[in-house]
Scaffold this active site. Structure first.
Site, PDB file in Angstrom:
ATOM      1  N   CYS A 109      47.142  36.893  34.662  1.00  0.00           N
ATOM      2  CA  CYS A 109      46.486  37.857  35.554  1.00  0.00           C
ATOM      3  C   CYS A 109      46.775  37.613  37.035  1.00  0.00           C
ATOM      4  CB  CYS A 109      44.979  37.852  35.309  1.00  0.00           C
ATOM      5  SG  CYS A 109      44.575  38.239  33.598  1.00  0.00           S
TER       6      CYS A 109
ATOM      7  N   HIS B  51      39.040  38.531  42.972  1.00  0.00           N
ATOM      8  CA  HIS B  51      39.558  38.663  41.602  1.00  0.00           C
ATOM      9  C   HIS B  51      38.529  39.417  40.762  1.00  0.00           C
ATOM     10  CE1 HIS B  51      42.026  37.888  38.174  1.00  0.00           C
ATOM     11  NE2 HIS B  51      41.109  37.152  37.568  1.00  0.00           N
TER      12      HIS B  51
ATOM     13  N   GLU C 131      34.347  31.858  41.512  1.00  0.00           N
ATOM     14  CA  GLU C 131      35.031  32.423  42.673  1.00  0.00           C
ATOM     15  C   GLU C 131      34.175  32.311  43.930  1.00  0.00           C
ATOM     16  OE1 GLU C 131      37.749  36.297  43.871  1.00  0.00           O
ATOM     17  OE2 GLU C 131      36.675  36.296  41.973  1.00  0.00           O
TER      18      GLU C 131
ATOM     19  N   LYS D 236      38.095  46.009  40.749  1.00  0.00           N
ATOM     20  CA  LYS D 236      38.151  46.132  39.290  1.00  0.00           C
ATOM     21  C   LYS D 236      36.955  46.919  38.747  1.00  0.00           C
ATOM     22  CE  LYS D 236      40.905  42.039  38.111  1.00  0.00           C
ATOM     23  NZ  LYS D 236      41.145  41.428  39.430  1.00  0.00           N
TER      24      LYS D 236
ATOM     25  N   HIS E 261      40.519  45.815  34.637  1.00  0.00           N
ATOM     26  CA  HIS E 261      41.403  44.673  34.832  1.00  0.00           C
ATOM     27  C   HIS E 261      42.766  44.980  34.236  1.00  0.00           C
ATOM     28  CE1 HIS E 261      42.979  40.838  35.490  1.00  0.00           C
ATOM     29  NE2 HIS E 261      42.103  40.063  34.873  1.00  0.00           N
TER      30      HIS E 261
ATOM     31  N   PHE F  20      44.154  32.921  33.593  1.00  0.00           N
ATOM     32  CA  PHE F  20      44.124  31.935  32.518  1.00  0.00           C
ATOM     33  C   PHE F  20      45.253  30.934  32.737  1.00  0.00           C
ATOM     34  CE2 PHE F  20      42.075  34.777  28.994  1.00  0.00           C
ATOM     35  CZ  PHE F  20      40.832  34.554  29.571  1.00  0.00           C
TER      36      PHE F  20
END
Length: 397
Positions: A158, A290, A301, A321, A326, A385
């Site tokens: 991502c 994010h 975050e 998002k 996403h 990830f």
């Protein structure tokens, strides 16, 4: 070394096939989520790009050899090149790079061909390999627009698009090319891919609500966000008056858990981007987070931002998002486009659907309503990830 400016933007996003519609949706907090066609009756929702004029007459000579992720990339790239005023012959093709982020390659093509092979017991399509290969989106953009400079895909889950933009900016800044077509693309809405995401128990059935007390997971989307980056002197010589520069890029790895991110790794990427840009944390007026819509991401975050920005008030921060979902490897491209637009127009997009802000986070997440404000410098973050972290810093010229 030369300043790197943004001279063109293009998108293909759920509910938006052009930049103006994309921006209108973001600033209105409007999303386009719907039940996943690939998983009928499952309750899973996703963000699908509806085809329209943006897909008409694309310069793809062999459409049958092209996966949907490449179609999205070519559609967005055409818009970005049009805004930049770049037509064939206007720049030496050997001085134009294509660097795109893509997390999964031709996922829809893989799904289709495995069904054909194992369910229908038919031979795979002859173009199965070129559809599925991870580099195909960059290759098709290169073919479509005659770009003969460095051409490759960056794959970092991502964070792919944000890494790609940072690498592309380095090519321009270092003088290896004059122009780079960059960003990200992803088309993950196949049955197999959605079932795999659903197995992780992190997908929402109701919508994406980053930073909200009632959030219940992420919404997987497809899309493409593309930027044209250019040496500032080159852009001005062509008569452009660029408004935003890509000033800094930072990245790094957690070297820890494959799925659980660390605040320390996120913070290192943000600090590296600020150092590269020559800016202090206090100079950042807006952060595009994010912000996936999961509690673990939100908490980590915000802890990372606190480590970078200190004990005072954090900069106004939104997650787009909430509107786009996403888009995985394309997310950083869509979010970089959103950040550039916010800076150009002096309007920070809201976090859509943020009806119940999580007070534990202690963050101004710009709930529901866009905010008029000057944005001389901004940050866009992507955390993936595998502990793969990337941050961009942009500044007004």
């Amino acid at each position: 070394m030369s300043a790197v400016v943004v001279s063109g933007l293009g998108v293909a996003a759920p509910g938006a096939l052009d930049v103006e519609t994309f921006w209108a949706n973001l600033t209105a907090g409007r999303s386009a989520f719907a039940p996943a066609r690939a998983l009928p009756g499952s309750g899973v929702i996703c963000g699908e790009v509806e085809e329209g004029e943006a897909f008409a007459d694309l310069p793809i000579p062999v459409p049958a050899a092209c996966d949907r992720n490449a179609v999205l990339a070519v559609a967005a790239a055409r818009q970005a090149l049009t805004e930049a005023g770049l037509v064939p012959g206007s720049v030496a093709p050997e001085r134009v790079a294509v660097v795109l982020g893509n997390g999964g390659g031709g996922l829809t093509s893989l799904d289709t061909q495995y069904e054909r092979l194992f369910v229908e017991t038919k031979r795979p399509h002859p173009f199965s390999i070129v559809r599925a290969m991870g580099s195909s989106s960059a290759s098709w953009v290169s073919i479509a627009f005659g770009a003969r400079g460095p051409c490759f895909v960056v794959a970092s889950a991502c964070a792919s698009a944000t890494h790609a933009i940072g690498v592309a900016a380095g090519l321009v800044r270092g003088g290896l090319v004059d122009v780079a077509i960059t960003g990200g693309t992803e088309a993950p809405l196949s049955r197999g891919t959605l079932m795999a995401w659903n197995a992780m128990k992190i997908m929402s059935r109701t919508g994406c609500r980053p930073f909200s007390r009632d959030r219940d997971g992420l919404v997987v989307s497809e899309g493409a966000g593309v930027l044209v980056l250019e040496r500032e002197a080159h852009a001005r010589a062509r008569g452009l008056r660029p408004e935003v520069a890509l000033a800094g890029f930072g990245s790094g790895a957690d070297a820890g858990d494959i799925v659980a991110p660390t605040a320390e790794g996120m913070a290192r990427a943000m600090r590296a981007a600020l150092e590269d840009a020559g800016l202090s944390p206090a100079e950042i007026a807006y952060v595009n987070a994010h912000g996936t819509g999961t509690r673990a991401n939100d908490l980590t975050e915000v802890r990372a931002m606190r480590a970078v920005f200190g004990a005072g008030a954090l900069p106004p921060t939104s997650s787009t998002k909430g509107a786009t979902g996403h888009a995985l490897g394309a997310a950083g491209g869509l979010e970089a486009v959103a950040t550039v637009l916010a800076m150009r127009r002096g309007l920070a997009p809201p976090t859509a659907h943020l009806n119940d802000p999580d007070t534990e986070l202690d963050i101004d997440a710009i709930p529901l309503t866009a905010r008029a404000m000057p944005i001389p410098a901004a940050m866009s973050n992507s955390f993936a990830f595998g502990g793969l972290n990337a941050s961009l810093v942009l500044r007004r010229i």
